[in-house]
Motif scaffolding. Structure first.
Motif, PDB file in Angstrom:
ATOM      1  N   THR A  57      28.977  39.905  51.079  1.00 51.69           N
ATOM      2  CA  THR A  57      28.982  40.167  49.642  1.00 51.69           C
ATOM      3  C   THR A  57      30.371  40.612  49.243  1.00 51.69           C
ATOM      4  O   THR A  57      30.970  41.468  49.893  1.00 51.69           O
ATOM      5  CB  THR A  57      27.961  41.260  49.285  1.00 51.69           C
ATOM      6  OG1 THR A  57      26.669  40.869  49.730  1.00 51.69           O
ATOM      7  CG2 THR A  57      27.936  41.490  47.782  1.00 51.69           C
ATOM      8  N   MET A  58      30.897  40.022  48.180  1.00 54.44           N
ATOM      9  CA  MET A  58      32.209  40.412  47.694  1.00 54.44           C
ATOM     10  C   MET A  58      32.129  41.765  46.990  1.00 54.44           C
ATOM     11  O   MET A  58      31.201  42.008  46.216  1.00 54.44           O
ATOM     12  CB  MET A  58      32.745  39.362  46.711  1.00 54.44           C
ATOM     13  CG  MET A  58      33.054  38.019  47.344  1.00 54.44           C
ATOM     14  SD  MET A  58      34.507  38.104  48.389  1.00 54.44           S
ATOM     15  CE  MET A  58      34.135  36.743  49.502  1.00 54.44           C
ATOM     16  N   THR A  59      33.084  42.626  47.272  1.00 56.38           N
ATOM     17  CA  THR A  59      33.204  43.850  46.486  1.00 56.38           C
ATOM     18  C   THR A  59      33.742  43.459  45.105  1.00 56.38           C
ATOM     19  O   THR A  59      34.234  42.339  44.909  1.00 56.38           O
ATOM     20  CB  THR A  59      34.180  44.826  47.161  1.00 56.38           C
ATOM     21  OG1 THR A  59      35.487  44.236  47.170  1.00 56.38           O
ATOM     22  CG2 THR A  59      33.750  45.126  48.594  1.00 56.38           C
ATOM     23  N   PRO A  60      33.672  44.330  44.119  1.00 51.44           N
ATOM     24  CA  PRO A  60      34.238  43.990  42.801  1.00 51.44           C
ATOM     25  C   PRO A  60      35.695  43.549  42.893  1.00 51.44           C
ATOM     26  O   PRO A  60      36.101  42.570  42.267  1.00 51.44           O
ATOM     27  CB  PRO A  60      34.064  45.283  42.009  1.00 51.44           C
ATOM     28  CG  PRO A  60      32.839  45.917  42.616  1.00 51.44           C
ATOM     29  CD  PRO A  60      32.942  45.626  44.085  1.00 51.44           C
ATOM     30  N   ALA A  61      36.491  44.249  43.705  1.00 55.65           N
ATOM     31  CA  ALA A  61      37.896  43.862  43.871  1.00 55.65           C
ATOM     32  C   ALA A  61      37.988  42.520  44.588  1.00 55.65           C
ATOM     33  O   ALA A  61      38.814  41.667  44.238  1.00 55.65           O
ATOM     34  CB  ALA A  61      38.655  44.932  44.660  1.00 55.65           C
ATOM     35  N   GLY A  62      37.128  42.341  45.600  1.00 58.92           N
ATOM     36  CA  GLY A  62      37.142  41.086  46.341  1.00 58.92           C
ATOM     37  C   GLY A  62      36.809  39.894  45.458  1.00 58.92           C
ATOM     38  O   GLY A  62      37.406  38.828  45.592  1.00 58.92           O
ATOM     39  N   ALA A  63      35.848  40.076  44.545  1.00 56.51           N
ATOM     40  CA  ALA A  63      35.463  38.980  43.657  1.00 56.51           C
ATOM     41  C   ALA A  63      36.629  38.583  42.754  1.00 56.51           C
ATOM     42  O   ALA A  63      36.879  37.389  42.527  1.00 56.51           O
ATOM     43  CB  ALA A  63      34.252  39.387  42.824  1.00 56.51           C
ATOM     44  N   ARG A  64      37.367  39.579  42.241  1.00 62.29           N
ATOM     45  CA  ARG A  64      38.501  39.267  41.362  1.00 62.29           C
ATOM     46  C   ARG A  64      39.631  38.588  42.143  1.00 62.29           C
ATOM     47  O   ARG A  64      40.230  37.612  41.686  1.00 62.29           O
ATOM     48  CB  ARG A  64      39.006  40.542  40.682  1.00 62.29           C
ATOM     49  CG  ARG A  64      38.030  41.150  39.682  1.00 62.29           C
ATOM     50  CD  ARG A  64      38.702  42.215  38.838  1.00 62.29           C
ATOM     51  NE  ARG A  64      39.164  43.344  39.637  1.00 62.29           N
ATOM     52  CZ  ARG A  64      38.425  44.407  39.939  1.00 62.29           C
ATOM     53  NH1 ARG A  64      37.176  44.485  39.505  1.00 62.29           N
ATOM     54  NH2 ARG A  64      38.921  45.395  40.651  1.00 62.29           N
ATOM     55  N   ILE A  65      39.901  39.104  43.337  1.00 63.06           N
ATOM     56  CA  ILE A  65      40.989  38.545  44.148  1.00 63.06           C
ATOM     57  C   ILE A  65      40.614  37.166  44.665  1.00 63.06           C
ATOM     58  O   ILE A  65      41.481  36.298  44.813  1.00 63.06           O
ATOM     59  CB  ILE A  65      41.328  39.514  45.304  1.00 63.06           C
ATOM     60  CG1 ILE A  65      41.956  40.786  44.727  1.00 63.06           C
ATOM     61  CG2 ILE A  65      42.259  38.864  46.322  1.00 63.06           C
ATOM     62  CD1 ILE A  65      42.160  41.899  45.726  1.00 63.06           C
ATOM     63  N   ALA A  66      39.318  36.932  44.916  1.00 60.40           N
ATOM     64  CA  ALA A  66      38.880  35.614  45.392  1.00 60.40           C
ATOM     65  C   ALA A  66      39.207  34.530  44.373  1.00 60.40           C
ATOM     66  O   ALA A  66      39.617  33.418  44.734  1.00 60.40           O
ATOM     67  CB  ALA A  66      37.383  35.631  45.686  1.00 60.40           C
ATOM     68  N   VAL A  67      39.036  34.851  43.071  1.00 57.61           N
ATOM     69  CA  VAL A  67      39.361  33.872  42.021  1.00 57.61           C
ATOM     70  C   VAL A  67      40.844  33.533  42.064  1.00 57.61           C
ATOM     71  O   VAL A  67      41.244  32.351  42.022  1.00 57.61           O
ATOM     72  CB  VAL A  67      38.969  34.423  40.634  1.00 57.61           C
ATOM     73  CG1 VAL A  67      39.464  33.477  39.544  1.00 57.61           C
ATOM     74  CG2 VAL A  67      37.456  34.597  40.550  1.00 57.61           C
ATOM     75  N   MET A  68      41.678  34.550  42.170  1.00 55.42           N
ATOM     76  CA  MET A  68      43.122  34.319  42.204  1.00 55.42           C
ATOM     77  C   MET A  68      43.539  33.607  43.483  1.00 55.42           C
ATOM     78  O   MET A  68      44.402  32.718  43.463  1.00 55.42           O
ATOM     79  CB  MET A  68      43.857  35.652  42.061  1.00 55.42           C
ATOM     80  CG  MET A  68      43.685  36.287  40.680  1.00 55.42           C
ATOM     81  SD  MET A  68      44.609  37.837  40.480  1.00 55.42           S
ATOM     82  CE  MET A  68      43.518  38.979  41.333  1.00 55.42           C
ATOM     83  N   ALA A  69      42.932  33.971  44.622  1.00 56.00           N
ATOM     84  CA  ALA A  69      43.258  33.312  45.889  1.00 56.00           C
ATOM     85  C   ALA A  69      42.895  31.834  45.836  1.00 56.00           C
ATOM     86  O   ALA A  69      43.625  30.985  46.353  1.00 56.00           O
ATOM     87  CB  ALA A  69      42.523  33.995  47.038  1.00 56.00           C
TER      88      ALA A  69
END
Length: 284
Positions: A57-69
């Motif tokens: 599960t993506m953390t809130p920060a992970g979800a945002r960074i995943a979009v940019m990555a």
């Protein structure tokens, strides 16, 4: 600063939802993916994924960074495709993907001849049971049964393949239609037109044998295991197989596809031109 390779691995995890799925996509070990994501978390000083449970599960920060990555990954891949597309010399490596049985029967002759003409050209052929990604450069050229409908792709129809029910002649002669068994692919190919036809002809009865390659289906049909929907180019000349019916035919269009960014690449263009010239004659 975040390492680009670590970002690329994290983007693959975000797409697949698991370390294992990302490992399969990238062609590396599961542990390598986990290690890369941990390094990225250390570089950024923030936790990106919640590792509890079977699915990440993506953390809130992970979800945002995943979009940019994902956006960065797409841009880098576009740069690589553009650079490859500018190469004028017929050298380097070109990857071609195709269904395994088709690749073995149809690609060997033209590709060997092409290598003789261009000895500095290296060819990598993938007999794929899943569709390799053209956008992510898993393959440069793909042979597909059916025209792709998404992506910035250049597609050329190179012919049509007929599939029909085949079985061992003795099996067909000794088994009444209502007692015949059917052979098909495993569940991941239930959407293929030839698989849909087999399931329809089976009349709701479960397939007796499920196999993941056409070669295995041929072996089982030849051994008297039932009827399989097979391409004519593999089965029609085999004395151990005969059509169960000439009426049940499934036609699949064969398309040669590559990413439009590679139109300027001399190696890709030479391989594509070779196959576009050879395959229509073979398929006729």
């Amino acid at each position: 600063m975040a390492d680009w390779e670590n970002l690329r691995y994290f983007a693959a995890v975000a797409r697949s939802g698991t370390f294992l799925g990302a490992a399969k996509e990238l062609g590396v070990e599961h542990a390598t993916v986990a290690r890369r994501v941990s390094r990225l978390e250390a570089e950024l000083g923030v936790r990106l994924v919640d590792r509890r449970g079977k699915r990440l599960t993506m953390t809130p920060a992970g979800a945002r960074i995943a979009v940019m990555a994902g956006q960065i990954t797409g841009q880098v891949e576009a740069i690589e495709r553009t650079a490859s597309g500018e190469r004028a010399e017929v050298s380097g490596e070109v990857t071609i993907s195709a269904p395994p049985a088709f690749a073995a029967a149809m690609l060997a002759e033209p590709l060997v001849q092409l290598r003789r003409a261009h000895p500095r050209l290296r060819l990598r052929v993938l007999g794929e049971t899943r569709y390799a990604s053209l956008g992510q450069r898993e393959t440069d050229i793909a042979i597909r049964f059916g025209r792709p409908t998404t992506g910035a792709l250049t597609a050329s129809k190179v012919g049509t393949i007929a599939f029909r029910l085949y079985g061992n002649p003795e099996y067909i002669a000794s088994t009444t239609p209502e007692h015949r068994s059917f052979i098909g692919y495993d569940e991941e190919l239930d959407g293929a037109l030839q698989q849909v036809a087999v399931r329809r002809l089976a009349g709701g009865v479960e397939l007796a044998l499920r196999l993941n390659t056409a070669e295995l289906q041929i072996a089982m049909a030849k051994a008297g295991g039932g009827l399989a929907m097979l391409p004519d180019f593999l089965a029609s000349g085999d004395p151990s197989l005969t059509p169960a019916s000439d009426e049940e035919v499934v036609d699949r269009e064969v398309w040669l596809v590559f990413h439009t960014d590679l139109k300027g690449s001399a190696p890709v263009r030479v391989v594509a031109d070779c196959l576009r010239d050879h395959l229509p004659r073979r398929l006729r």
